[in-house]
Design an enzyme around this catalytic site. Sequence first.
Site, PDB file in Angstrom:
ATOM      1  N   PRO A  35     -24.170  39.117 -51.007  1.00 44.29           N
ATOM      2  CG  PRO A  35     -23.025  40.814 -51.642  1.00 44.29           C
ATOM      3  CD  PRO A  35     -23.696  39.750 -52.240  1.00 44.29           C
ATOM      4  CB  SER A  62     -28.493  29.139 -67.598  1.00 45.18           C
ATOM      5  OG  SER A  62     -28.711  30.292 -67.194  1.00 45.18           O
ATOM      6  CE  LYS A  75     -30.559  30.448 -63.162  1.00 38.71           C
ATOM      7  NZ  LYS A  75     -30.241  29.544 -64.246  1.00 38.71           N
TER       8      LYS A  75
END
Length: 992
Positions: free
Chosen positions: A481, A894, A937
């Site tokens: 968002p 992950s 990331k």
Amino acid sequence: MLKALSSSCFQGRLRLSARFPAAVVNVGEGRSPLLRVLGSLTSPRGGSPVFWRKAFFCSERDDGSEPPGEAKAEEESEATANVAAEGGGAEEADSKASSAIVSMNPRPEDYLSVIALPLPHRPLFPGFYMPIYVKDPKLLAALVENRKRSVAYAGAFLLKDEPEIDVNVASGETDKSVYDLKGKELFKRLHEVGTLAQITSIQGDQVVLIGHRRLRITEMVDEDPLTVKVDHLKEEAYNKDDDIIKATAFEVISTLRDVLKTSSLWRDHVQTYTQHIGDFNYPRLADFGAAISGANKLLCQQVLEELNVYKRLKLTLELVKKEMEISKIQESIAKAIEEKVSREQRRYLLTEQLKAIKKELGMEKDDKTALTAKFRERLEPNKDRCPPNVLQVIEEELAKLQMLEPVSSEFNVTRNYLDWLTSLPWGNYSTENFDVHRAQKILDEDHYGLSDVKERILEFIAVGKLRGASQGKIICLSGPPGVGKTSIGRSIARALDRKFYRFSVGGLADVAEIKGHRRTYIGAMPGKMVQCLKSVGTANPLVLIDEIDKLGRGHAGDPASALLELLDPEQNINFLDHYLDVPIDLSKVLFVCTANVTETIPNPLLDRMEVISLAGYITDEKMHIARDYLEKTIREACGIKPDQVEVTDTALLSLIENYCREAGVRNLQKHIEKIYRKIALQLVRRGLSNEPEVDSPKIDPQDSSSTSEEAVEIVGDDQIGKNIDASASSVQANEIVSEETEHATSHDAAVESSEVPEQVANKGTNNVGEAVSSDVVDKVVIDVSNLVDFVGKPVFHAERIYDQTPVGVVMGLAWNAMGGSTLYIETTLVEQGEGKCALHLTGQLGDVMKESAQIAHTVARAILLEKEPENQFFPNSKCHLHVPAGATPKEGPSAGCTMITSMLSLAMNKPVKKDLAMTGEVTLTGRILPIGGVKEKTIAARRSNVKTIIFPSANRRDFDELADNVKEGLDVHFVDNYIQILELAFESKDAK
């Protein structure tokens, strides 16, 4: 002789059913002023009133005579000619002679015990009829038996209300409670004073009663049916010539006259009552007024129980006065409504006449002709481009409209259908602009970054320029968002010169919102796409479908399946809306969808869209967006000039890192708005304090003693000083500096809003002592030192907990719909012992992450056994693995390589390399699998000042696509198996 009298009485009753004799109609003429007055009210023209076929009233004869009422012929044949002559006098004798009532034998006063009938609603007055319902079979049988034995009398007594029962209770409930009462319980609920009633007829369970005289219960004789002993009551003696009684009686008559003028129902009561009763006297007048009033039953019972004639007249007068007031209110309401109806009816007639006149003169057509002309006129511009099948449907509906009546429901359905059909832009396409350089300029003006989206739009424009025409496409913008997904759609429409239309499908659970309703439903409407085309007026708009990942699903169907036809380039060329029921070409429409995540979008729908991922902004990008876009827009919205406010770079950087770490810039925009609102408030307050007072004395600028307690006024040539309140909360320096010194002040020092401006020498000596005000204000500088005063305490703290991670702690990388973040994997030893191998997990981990931890434990044991065979840490140790921020749910595979590294760090008692972060899924054989969210990331790692990042080799392509400013300063390693990570994480030179 008895037989002859009975026969004559019976014949007299037969004559009454047609018309009263003149002697009865004009009864009391010349003798009774009461009857003469009421007679004049009922027959103003002197005519004899016609007797109704069914009488509703009967007389009370206190002197012993009684009315036969509606008794049957066999009952009337049993009537006797006994008429008692109890203290009547001449007037009463005349009244008896003139009455239409014939007495029966035995006389009413001979009944000293009667069956008690409860009256739930109103008491029965002498001379009046009342139908009641008898639900008790035993009571009804007793009444029928008594009637056969010529004992056609019973006592009618009003029922008392129970204390806990509301007086306004429904009649059905009241009747039900009456039917259940029997014996002593019913006896206790009856009023003592009632009426002796003659039973005139019994039809089923309906019994019609006629009141004769008043009774008072003395005792109970039998319980089933309830039979009571009674005393017959007579009015107390009164003086007929008493002036007070006469005045009260005439006031009752006068009030009745006024009421009779407005109420036709009362007028009928008076006419029928006078025909039956013969003559009015004072007691009868009181009973009549109370009986026909709509008063409460308890008030009527008071009149029935009152034996004093004067008091009874007073009670009746109160009741009829209330009726008069009610009649006046009713008359005013009726008059107002009648006036309104007459006015509306007159307006309607005049309007219809006007329409008819205009139609005759050819000035106006009827509704159907006018509608047909309007629809044809609306269709004319697009008629050549309109598909033939649509034209055929329109012509058929127009012909159908001419045959329908305007008042029919089908007429409105057809009219609305034609309104939608003729409003759509059939074949009307807006001219597109294929200038790539102009589009690039517009996109850069509205948004910073977003190179992937801009590149894709420029490719679309380039293809359209080479082909000479554009095609419809379906693009899905996916990202957190606040990254500009919705606003970029409007910029794309502006760059292409297309009309823009947006609608949200978040939470949509009805297929009809997409495909429309069937026309057979009441209030049916087309779907969103048809509404879009009517709104924009072109057939090739840019349609932004917001929140497509939040589609609902309910009993009305699956909207995601309905979107398959809409968003398929091969199918939407003939999109069929349920309401229009004609194909619509949507192949030229450019669809732009927005979503936070693509995992919740159904695969068939996702397959039809071209997904462009929008990752979050890094700090540098947020700085540019804040400076070039947000700050400028917000400053203009707050009405603040650029030279009045300065937000330093350090303050903006602190705002981004400590308050607005989100991937988007929506929260950053809110905080900047908050800063500028507070600045606006300060400027307005300062402006109010600078307003000069009319009566304030002039201050000598040379007098420095007056500046300690009062406001200082400094007049300059280039800058006019402003008043300052010396009682501010903080100590303020009142110093006079030159212009050069003021502008040379350090950029990082915040200038207080109440700082005293410089004093400049006056050019004219005559204006030295004059107080002059100015609109020039000091610049408000926002820096790190005063940022807390505007936005409060920092929300975020450093994600990096450790400067140098200790043994067993490794930094990992994660991402979600809000963007990327760093997280630590911590492993510690719980206890050691022979065969105590165990792993305990905490940190609100999901099922997939728990499985990753078990895999990591297995792989770590295998690697440690291979590297250090003599190390028996894992077989003999119970370990605890924790992921901080335990209140936040965590899920995903992950973190596998990070967990293995954390366990090996604890087992080998070696910390990992400083400023290292890693991510990647690990298999049982040690292979590193690719992961998602590389950009998010990477941004999270930069935010935590990480220098070295380890990614799976399969993610090299994703990293290479990142912007240079994102990759700048990072040492990134791509690995295929965990052994490579082990070599990078535990370098001997960094081990401590």
